[in-house]
Design a protein around this motif. Structure first.
Motif, mmCIF file in Angstrom:
data_model
loop_
_atom_site.group_PDB
_atom_site.id
_atom_site.type_symbol
_atom_site.label_atom_id
_atom_site.label_comp_id
_atom_site.label_asym_id
_atom_site.label_seq_id
_atom_site.Cartn_x
_atom_site.Cartn_y
_atom_site.Cartn_z
ATOM 1 N N SER A 14 -10.765 -6.194 -0.219
ATOM 2 C CA SER A 14 -12.101 -6.741 -0.461
ATOM 3 C C SER A 14 -13.150 -5.990 0.346
ATOM 4 C CB SER A 14 -12.128 -8.235 -0.122
ATOM 5 O OG SER A 14 -11.770 -8.463 1.234
ATOM 6 N N GLN A 15 -12.802 -5.580 1.562
ATOM 7 C CA GLN A 15 -13.743 -4.818 2.382
ATOM 8 C C GLN A 15 -13.920 -3.395 1.862
ATOM 9 O OE1 GLN A 15 -13.468 -5.298 6.711
ATOM 10 N NE2 GLN A 15 -11.973 -6.923 6.401
ATOM 11 N N VAL A 16 -12.844 -2.790 1.372
ATOM 12 C CA VAL A 16 -12.950 -1.447 0.795
ATOM 13 C C VAL A 16 -13.869 -1.465 -0.424
ATOM 14 C CG1 VAL A 16 -11.667 0.368 -0.413
ATOM 15 C CG2 VAL A 16 -10.754 -0.618 1.701
ATOM 16 N N VAL A 17 -13.734 -2.490 -1.250
ATOM 17 C CA VAL A 17 -14.614 -2.614 -2.423
ATOM 18 C C VAL A 17 -16.076 -2.672 -1.983
ATOM 19 C CG1 VAL A 17 -15.317 -4.169 -4.291
ATOM 20 C CG2 VAL A 17 -12.897 -3.664 -3.935
ATOM 21 N N LYS A 18 -16.371 -3.473 -0.982
ATOM 22 C CA LYS A 18 -17.752 -3.599 -0.493
ATOM 23 C C LYS A 18 -18.269 -2.277 0.058
ATOM 24 C CE LYS A 18 -17.401 -8.513 0.721
ATOM 25 N NZ LYS A 18 -17.375 -9.497 1.847
ATOM 26 N N LYS A 19 -17.430 -1.575 0.808
ATOM 27 C CA LYS A 19 -17.875 -0.324 1.433
ATOM 28 C C LYS A 19 -18.099 0.772 0.392
ATOM 29 C CE LYS A 19 -15.404 -1.582 5.640
ATOM 30 N NZ LYS A 19 -16.568 -1.901 6.465
ATOM 31 N N ARG A 88 -7.794 11.357 -10.496
ATOM 32 C CA ARG A 88 -7.808 12.583 -9.697
ATOM 33 C C ARG A 88 -7.480 12.371 -8.226
ATOM 34 N NH1 ARG A 88 -13.306 13.815 -12.409
ATOM 35 N NH2 ARG A 88 -14.055 12.835 -10.489
ATOM 36 N N HIS A 89 -7.304 11.109 -7.810
ATOM 37 C CA HIS A 89 -7.033 10.841 -6.384
ATOM 38 C C HIS A 89 -6.366 9.479 -6.267
ATOM 39 C CE1 HIS A 89 -8.829 10.823 -1.985
ATOM 40 N NE2 HIS A 89 -7.514 10.939 -2.000
ATOM 41 N N PHE A 90 -5.222 9.436 -5.596
ATOM 42 C CA PHE A 90 -4.464 8.197 -5.414
ATOM 43 C C PHE A 90 -4.304 7.990 -3.907
ATOM 44 C CE2 PHE A 90 -1.086 5.540 -7.709
ATOM 45 C CZ PHE A 90 -0.918 4.663 -6.647
ATOM 46 N N VAL A 91 -4.790 6.859 -3.414
ATOM 47 C CA VAL A 91 -4.771 6.561 -1.978
ATOM 48 C C VAL A 91 -3.916 5.333 -1.720
ATOM 49 C CG1 VAL A 91 -6.182 5.992 0.051
ATOM 50 C CG2 VAL A 91 -7.120 7.468 -1.756
ATOM 51 N N ILE A 92 -3.067 5.389 -0.691
ATOM 52 C CA ILE A 92 -2.329 4.204 -0.254
ATOM 53 C C ILE A 92 -2.545 3.994 1.243
ATOM 54 C CG2 ILE A 92 -0.550 4.404 -2.039
ATOM 55 C CD1 ILE A 92 1.382 5.363 0.210
ATOM 56 N N LEU A 93 -2.302 2.769 1.665
ATOM 57 C CA LEU A 93 -2.348 2.404 3.082
ATOM 58 C C LEU A 93 -0.933 2.134 3.557
ATOM 59 C CD1 LEU A 93 -3.907 1.635 5.659
ATOM 60 C CD2 LEU A 93 -4.148 -0.672 4.708
ATOM 61 N N SER A 94 -0.517 2.833 4.617
ATOM 62 C CA SER A 94 0.828 2.669 5.156
ATOM 63 C C SER A 94 0.736 2.342 6.649
ATOM 64 C CB SER A 94 1.657 3.927 4.893
ATOM 65 O OG SER A 94 3.028 3.712 5.189
ATOM 66 N N SER A 125 -3.773 10.833 -0.985
ATOM 67 C CA SER A 125 -4.033 10.694 0.451
ATOM 68 C C SER A 125 -3.286 9.464 0.937
ATOM 69 C CB SER A 125 -5.529 10.523 0.742
ATOM 70 O OG SER A 125 -6.280 11.637 0.318
ATOM 71 N N ILE A 126 -2.676 9.584 2.118
ATOM 72 C CA ILE A 126 -2.009 8.455 2.763
ATOM 73 C C ILE A 126 -2.746 8.150 4.059
ATOM 74 C CG2 ILE A 126 0.115 7.617 3.833
ATOM 75 C CD1 ILE A 126 1.622 9.610 1.973
ATOM 76 N N VAL A 127 -3.184 6.922 4.208
ATOM 77 C CA VAL A 127 -3.761 6.461 5.467
ATOM 78 C C VAL A 127 -2.721 5.589 6.147
ATOM 79 C CG1 VAL A 127 -5.578 5.130 6.591
ATOM 80 C CG2 VAL A 127 -6.118 6.541 4.592
ATOM 81 N N GLN A 157 -0.785 -0.978 19.215
ATOM 82 C CA GLN A 157 -2.124 -0.392 19.325
ATOM 83 C C GLN A 157 -3.028 -1.082 18.295
ATOM 84 O OE1 GLN A 157 -1.876 3.842 19.115
ATOM 85 N NE2 GLN A 157 -4.067 4.182 19.176
ATOM 86 N N PRO A 158 -3.422 -2.315 18.550
ATOM 87 C CA PRO A 158 -4.074 -3.122 17.508
ATOM 88 C C PRO A 158 -5.386 -2.520 17.017
ATOM 89 C CG PRO A 158 -4.305 -4.151 19.675
ATOM 90 C CD PRO A 158 -3.335 -3.028 19.832
ATOM 91 N N ILE A 159 -5.590 -2.649 15.695
ATOM 92 C CA ILE A 159 -6.796 -2.122 15.051
ATOM 93 C C ILE A 159 -7.414 -3.215 14.193
ATOM 94 C CG2 ILE A 159 -5.474 -1.195 13.080
ATOM 95 C CD1 ILE A 159 -7.496 1.122 12.980
ATOM 96 N N ALA A 160 -8.734 -3.263 14.165
ATOM 97 C CA ALA A 160 -9.448 -4.261 13.374
ATOM 98 C C ALA A 160 -9.410 -3.881 11.895
ATOM 99 C CB ALA A 160 -10.887 -4.374 13.843
ATOM 100 N N ALA A 161 -9.263 -4.872 11.036
ATOM 101 C CA ALA A 161 -9.247 -4.627 9.588
ATOM 102 C C ALA A 161 -10.508 -3.912 9.139
ATOM 103 C CB ALA A 161 -9.086 -5.951 8.852
ATOM 104 N N GLN A 162 -11.621 -4.227 9.774
ATOM 105 C CA GLN A 162 -12.889 -3.563 9.443
ATOM 106 C C GLN A 162 -12.777 -2.051 9.653
ATOM 107 O OE1 GLN A 162 -15.830 -5.176 8.588
ATOM 108 N NE2 GLN A 162 -17.350 -3.571 8.846
ATOM 109 N N ASP A 163 -12.145 -1.639 10.739
ATOM 110 C CA ASP A 163 -11.993 -0.211 11.027
ATOM 111 C C ASP A 163 -11.015 0.453 10.062
ATOM 112 O OD1 ASP A 163 -13.792 -0.456 13.124
ATOM 113 O OD2 ASP A 163 -12.237 -0.731 14.641
ATOM 114 N N VAL A 164 -9.968 -0.265 9.690
ATOM 115 C CA VAL A 164 -9.029 0.259 8.693
ATOM 116 C C VAL A 164 -9.750 0.464 7.365
ATOM 117 C CG1 VAL A 164 -6.920 -0.179 7.381
ATOM 118 C CG2 VAL A 164 -7.048 -0.849 9.788
ATOM 119 N N SER A 165 -10.547 -0.522 6.967
ATOM 120 C CA SER A 165 -11.269 -0.441 5.700
ATOM 121 C C SER A 165 -12.253 0.715 5.690
ATOM 122 C CB SER A 165 -12.005 -1.755 5.444
ATOM 123 O OG SER A 165 -11.114 -2.848 5.442
#
Length: 243
Positions: A14-19, A88-94, A125-127, A157-165
């Motif tokens: 949902s955050q990625v859509v907004k950004k 032309r571009h496929f992205v996943i989050l791992s 791309s893999i994030v 090494q905790p990361i905020a969902a906002q930063d991941v998005s």
């Protein structure tokens, strides 16, 4: 650019859509609630038709031995639809360190997802991200017995969902990396210390006891879930996020 954000109604999606939308792109969220089922394939071709990029943020409903089948089937369906639709571009989050935690089925499943993407027909791309700050409460609940929370000393090494998005949206809008980008939070803590910090900020009567046999993260050896080398470091500190 037009993006099909699969899993686009969830925490990250949902955050990625907004950004992406704020950056001037057309980002369309897809999920079972919008009629897209990545396991049966229902609605998948229609969802990715005309899209320049797919951002796949779906997740297995379980962390057990059923998770590899979820990623195998969902990636097969999405890659086939993306190839047919000219994506032309496929992205996943791992997950950072997923390939170094072979004794947990879910981490093996995420590596399988990465391997399927790398071997597939589309630029990609893999994030890889470290553990989300938002999941700390759930992590503690797994090993809570009465007023005691048992946690191992596993470094996280905790990361905020906002930063991941932010990172996922940026990568999606760029040229395919055909590689992996790792991102993590700015601080590393033993998990038991993270628990104590959390309960000190939001006291609920529980106390943390160190137990290196407790919970899923007890199966993780050393600091494999923390970033190495040229990883990107996100700005949000856990103590600031808590407040």
């Amino acid at each position: 650019m037009k993006f099909a954000v699969i899993g686009g109604t969830g925490l990250i999606g949902s955050q990625v859509v907004k950004k992406l939308t704020a950056a001037g792109h057309e980002a369309v969220p897809h999920s079972p609630s919008t009629g897209v089922d990545v396991l049966t394939g229902q609605g998948v071709e229609e969802a990715v038709a005309g899209a320049d990029g797919i951002v796949n943020l779906t997740n297995s409903p379980t962390f057990d031995d059923a998770s590899p089948a979820f990623f195998q089937t969902s990636m097969d369906n999405l890659l086939a639809a993306g190839d047919k639709g000219g994506v032309r571009h496929f992205v996943i989050l791992s997950i950072v360190g997923a390939d170094r935690v072979q004794n947990l089925a879910y981490y093996r499943a995420k590596v399988l997802q990465e391997d399927l993407l790398k071997a597939g027909p589309l630029p990609y791309s893999i994030v890889r991200a470290t553990q989300f700050m938002e999941f700390m409460e759930a992590t503690m609940s797994w090993t809570t017995e009465g007023d005691t929370v048992r946690l191992p000393t596993t470094p996280l090494q905790p990361i905020a969902a906002q930063d991941v998005s932010d990172t996922v949206a940026e990568v999606a809008a760029g040229s395919p990396l055909n590689a992996t980008l790792s991102v993590g939070g700015p601080d590393v803590y033993p998990l038991d210390e993270l628990g104590r910090i959390t309960l000190n900020a939001r006291p609920d009567g529980r106390t943390v006891v160190t137990d290196d046999t407790a919970g899923m993260f007890a199966a993780v050896e050393g600091d494999v879930l923390t970033t190495k080398g040229d990883a990107r470091i996100a700005p949000t500190h856990y103590t600031d996020w808590l407040t």
